[in-house]
Design a protein around this motif. Structure first.
Motif, PDB file in Angstrom:
ATOM      1  N   GLU A 186       0.823  -1.216   0.000  1.00 62.16           N
ATOM      2  CA  GLU A 186       0.000   0.000   0.000  1.00 62.16           C
ATOM      3  C   GLU A 186       0.859   1.269   0.000  1.00 62.16           C
ATOM      4  O   GLU A 186       0.423   2.306  -0.484  1.00 62.16           O
ATOM      5  N   ILE A 187       2.063   1.197   0.527  1.00 60.03           N
ATOM      6  CA  ILE A 187       2.987   2.337   0.481  1.00 60.03           C
ATOM      7  C   ILE A 187       3.607   2.447  -0.910  1.00 60.03           C
ATOM      8  O   ILE A 187       3.778   3.546  -1.440  1.00 60.03           O
ATOM      9  N   ALA A 188       3.927   1.324  -1.517  1.00 57.33           N
ATOM     10  CA  ALA A 188       4.593   1.335  -2.822  1.00 57.33           C
ATOM     11  C   ALA A 188       3.710   1.893  -3.933  1.00 57.33           C
ATOM     12  O   ALA A 188       4.200   2.586  -4.831  1.00 57.33           O
ATOM     13  N   LYS A 189       2.401   1.610  -3.886  1.00 58.05           N
ATOM     14  CA  LYS A 189       1.490   2.031  -4.964  1.00 58.05           C
ATOM     15  C   LYS A 189       1.561   3.534  -5.261  1.00 58.05           C
ATOM     16  O   LYS A 189       1.744   3.922  -6.427  1.00 58.05           O
ATOM     17  N   PRO A 190       1.407   4.416  -4.268  1.00 61.46           N
ATOM     18  CA  PRO A 190       1.460   5.852  -4.573  1.00 61.46           C
ATOM     19  C   PRO A 190       2.827   6.310  -5.099  1.00 61.46           C
ATOM     20  O   PRO A 190       2.896   7.161  -5.980  1.00 61.46           O
ATOM     21  N   PHE A 191       3.902   5.720  -4.570  1.00 56.53           N
ATOM     22  CA  PHE A 191       5.229   6.099  -5.058  1.00 56.53           C
ATOM     23  C   PHE A 191       5.425   5.649  -6.502  1.00 56.53           C
ATOM     24  O   PHE A 191       6.002   6.380  -7.308  1.00 56.53           O
ATOM     25  N   LYS A 192       4.954   4.477  -6.831  1.00 53.12           N
ATOM     26  CA  LYS A 192       5.089   3.953  -8.199  1.00 53.12           C
ATOM     27  C   LYS A 192       4.315   4.825  -9.193  1.00 53.12           C
ATOM     28  O   LYS A 192       4.811   5.144 -10.275  1.00 53.12           O
ATOM     29  N   SER A 193       3.098   5.235  -8.807  1.00 55.34           N
ATOM     30  CA  SER A 193       2.245   6.013  -9.711  1.00 55.34           C
ATOM     31  C   SER A 193       2.473   7.527  -9.603  1.00 55.34           C
ATOM     32  O   SER A 193       1.962   8.276 -10.429  1.00 55.34           O
ATOM     33  N   CYS A 194       3.203   7.960  -8.587  1.00 55.70           N
ATOM     34  CA  CYS A 194       3.394   9.396  -8.294  1.00 55.70           C
ATOM     35  C   CYS A 194       2.055  10.094  -8.035  1.00 55.70           C
ATOM     36  O   CYS A 194       1.908  11.286  -8.287  1.00 55.70           O
ATOM     37  N   ASP A 195       1.089   9.341  -7.525  1.00 57.06           N
ATOM     38  CA  ASP A 195      -0.215   9.884  -7.149  1.00 57.06           C
ATOM     39  C   ASP A 195      -0.423   9.605  -5.658  1.00 57.06           C
ATOM     40  O   ASP A 195      -0.693   8.476  -5.262  1.00 57.06           O
ATOM     41  N   PHE A 196      -0.284  10.638  -4.844  1.00 60.27           N
ATOM     42  CA  PHE A 196      -0.282  10.488  -3.400  1.00 60.27           C
ATOM     43  C   PHE A 196      -1.634  10.783  -2.761  1.00 60.27           C
ATOM     44  O   PHE A 196      -1.735  10.990  -1.557  1.00 60.27           O
ATOM     45  N   THR A 197      -2.692  10.766  -3.568  1.00 60.81           N
ATOM     46  CA  THR A 197      -4.043  11.039  -3.076  1.00 60.81           C
ATOM     47  C   THR A 197      -4.434  10.094  -1.946  1.00 60.81           C
ATOM     48  O   THR A 197      -5.025  10.517  -0.953  1.00 60.81           O
ATOM     49  N   SER A 198      -4.106   8.808  -2.075  1.00 62.38           N
ATOM     50  CA  SER A 198      -4.480   7.845  -1.024  1.00 62.38           C
ATOM     51  C   SER A 198      -3.822   8.183   0.305  1.00 62.38           C
ATOM     52  O   SER A 198      -4.439   8.004   1.364  1.00 62.38           O
ATOM     53  N   PHE A 199      -2.597   8.680   0.278  1.00 64.69           N
ATOM     54  CA  PHE A 199      -1.933   9.128   1.507  1.00 64.69           C
ATOM     55  C   PHE A 199      -2.641  10.358   2.077  1.00 64.69           C
ATOM     56  O   PHE A 199      -2.858  10.462   3.276  1.00 64.69           O
ATOM     57  N   MET A 200      -2.972  11.290   1.200  1.00 67.49           N
ATOM     58  CA  MET A 200      -3.621  12.531   1.636  1.00 67.49           C
ATOM     59  C   MET A 200      -4.963  12.251   2.298  1.00 67.49           C
ATOM     60  O   MET A 200      -5.316  12.882   3.284  1.00 67.49           O
ATOM     61  N   VAL A 201      -5.693  11.287   1.761  1.00 63.16           N
ATOM     62  CA  VAL A 201      -7.029  10.959   2.265  1.00 63.16           C
ATOM     63  C   VAL A 201      -6.965  10.081   3.508  1.00 63.16           C
ATOM     64  O   VAL A 201      -7.662  10.328   4.487  1.00 63.16           O
ATOM     65  N   GLY A 202      -6.126   9.059   3.479  1.00 65.44           N
ATOM     66  CA  GLY A 202      -6.163   8.064   4.550  1.00 65.44           C
ATOM     67  C   GLY A 202      -4.887   7.847   5.320  1.00 65.44           C
ATOM     68  O   GLY A 202      -4.816   6.960   6.164  1.00 65.44           O
ATOM     69  N   GLY A 203      -3.830   8.620   5.041  1.00 67.06           N
ATOM     70  CA  GLY A 203      -2.566   8.410   5.724  1.00 67.06           C
ATOM     71  C   GLY A 203      -1.911   7.120   5.268  1.00 67.06           C
ATOM     72  O   GLY A 203      -2.171   6.627   4.172  1.00 67.06           O
ATOM     73  N   CYS A 204      -1.059   6.567   6.114  1.00 72.02           N
ATOM     74  CA  CYS A 204      -0.430   5.285   5.807  1.00 72.02           C
ATOM     75  C   CYS A 204      -0.301   4.476   7.088  1.00 72.02           C
ATOM     76  O   CYS A 204      -0.218   5.036   8.181  1.00 72.02           O
ATOM     77  N   THR A 205      -0.288   3.180   6.927  1.00 73.30           N
ATOM     78  CA  THR A 205      -0.190   2.281   8.071  1.00 73.30           C
ATOM     79  C   THR A 205       1.164   1.588   8.057  1.00 73.30           C
ATOM     80  O   THR A 205       1.573   1.026   7.038  1.00 73.30           O
ATOM     81  N   ILE A 206       1.827   1.652   9.197  1.00 70.88           N
ATOM     82  CA  ILE A 206       3.096   0.960   9.404  1.00 70.88           C
ATOM     83  C   ILE A 206       3.037   0.325  10.787  1.00 70.88           C
ATOM     84  O   ILE A 206       2.690   1.003  11.764  1.00 70.88           O
ATOM     85  N   SER A 207       3.361  -0.938  10.861  1.00 65.11           N
ATOM     86  CA  SER A 207       3.326  -1.694  12.123  1.00 65.11           C
ATOM     87  C   SER A 207       1.958  -1.578  12.784  1.00 65.11           C
ATOM     88  O   SER A 207       1.847  -1.365  13.993  1.00 65.11           O
ATOM     89  N   SER A 208       0.911  -1.670  11.982  1.00 64.11           N
ATOM     90  CA  SER A 208      -0.497  -1.610  12.429  1.00 64.11           C
ATOM     91  C   SER A 208      -0.897  -0.266  13.030  1.00 64.11           C
ATOM     92  O   SER A 208      -1.919  -0.164  13.696  1.00 64.11           O
ATOM     93  N   THR A 209      -0.114   0.762  12.806  1.00 62.64           N
ATOM     94  CA  THR A 209      -0.423   2.111  13.292  1.00 62.64           C
ATOM     95  C   THR A 209      -0.631   3.022  12.094  1.00 62.64           C
ATOM     96  O   THR A 209       0.219   3.080  11.208  1.00 62.64           O
ATOM     97  N   ARG A 210      -1.768   3.734  12.071  1.00 64.97           N
ATOM     98  CA  ARG A 210      -2.077   4.628  10.959  1.00 64.97           C
ATOM     99  C   ARG A 210      -1.558   6.028  11.281  1.00 64.97           C
ATOM    100  O   ARG A 210      -1.956   6.639  12.253  1.00 64.97           O
ATOM    101  N   TYR A 211      -0.655   6.512  10.436  1.00 61.02           N
ATOM    102  CA  TYR A 211      -0.066   7.842  10.577  1.00 61.02           C
ATOM    103  C   TYR A 211      -0.778   8.816   9.641  1.00 61.02           C
ATOM    104  O   TYR A 211      -1.161   8.448   8.538  1.00 61.02           O
ATOM    105  N   GLN A 212      -0.918  10.050  10.097  1.00 60.37           N
ATOM    106  CA  GLN A 212      -1.578  11.085   9.309  1.00 60.37           C
ATOM    107  C   GLN A 212      -0.585  11.726   8.347  1.00 60.37           C
ATOM    108  O   GLN A 212       0.557  12.006   8.700  1.00 60.37           O
TER     109      GLN A 212
END
Length: 139
Positions: free
Chosen positions: A54-80
């Motif tokens: 899920e982290i790789a997808k936005p970097f591969k596409s250069c579209d960071f909308t999913s991060f902007m909307v939902g943050g990212c999860t690492i070690s079961s913790t969702r960061y804003q």
């Protein structure tokens, strides 16, 4: 090749003038699907294959909308999501959990966790050292 030695190098680069480290753990994943390059270890950020993908997808596409909307999860913790820069750097934070710095190279994403109270700027610089080194190797 042991990618974990890159993590030790990254952590060393996060030290401030007093010698305090501002990265507690880090990992390196593939930009193409999120395959983990680093293996389990004391300084390696635990990340599930699904989280890495899920982290790789936005970097591969250069579209960071999913991060902007939902943050990212690492070690079961969702960061804003805080911000994205130059289509290759993303920063995240979560109160009482610290912050996350990510930077991509041609083939990898370097991820570091800065502890609560640490200086994310130092973590950003340390991540950049490794990502830019990989970039210089055409990786």
């Amino acid at each position: 090749m042991s990618w974990n030695s890159y993590i030790d190098n990254l952590i060393a680069h996060s030290k401030d003038a007093s010698g305090k480290c501002h990265v507690e753990s880090a990992c390196i994943i593939s930009i193409d699907g999120g395959t983990q390059w680093t293996t389990a270890g004391a300084n390696v950020t635990p990340i599930t294959p699904n989280e890495a993908a899920e982290i790789a997808k936005p970097f591969k596409s250069c579209d960071f909308t999913s991060f902007m909307v939902g943050g990212c999860t690492i070690s079961s913790t969702r960061y804003q999501f805080l911000r994205e820069m130059d289509k290759k750097i993303c920063l995240f934070k979560l109160k009482d959990h610290g912050s996350i710095s990510m930077q991509s190279s041609k083939t990898a994403i370097v991820i570091a966790k800065c502890p609560e109270g640490g200086q994310q700027g130092n973590a950003n610089k340390a991540v950049a050292v490794i990502a830019e080194y990989l970039e210089s190797l055409n990786m």
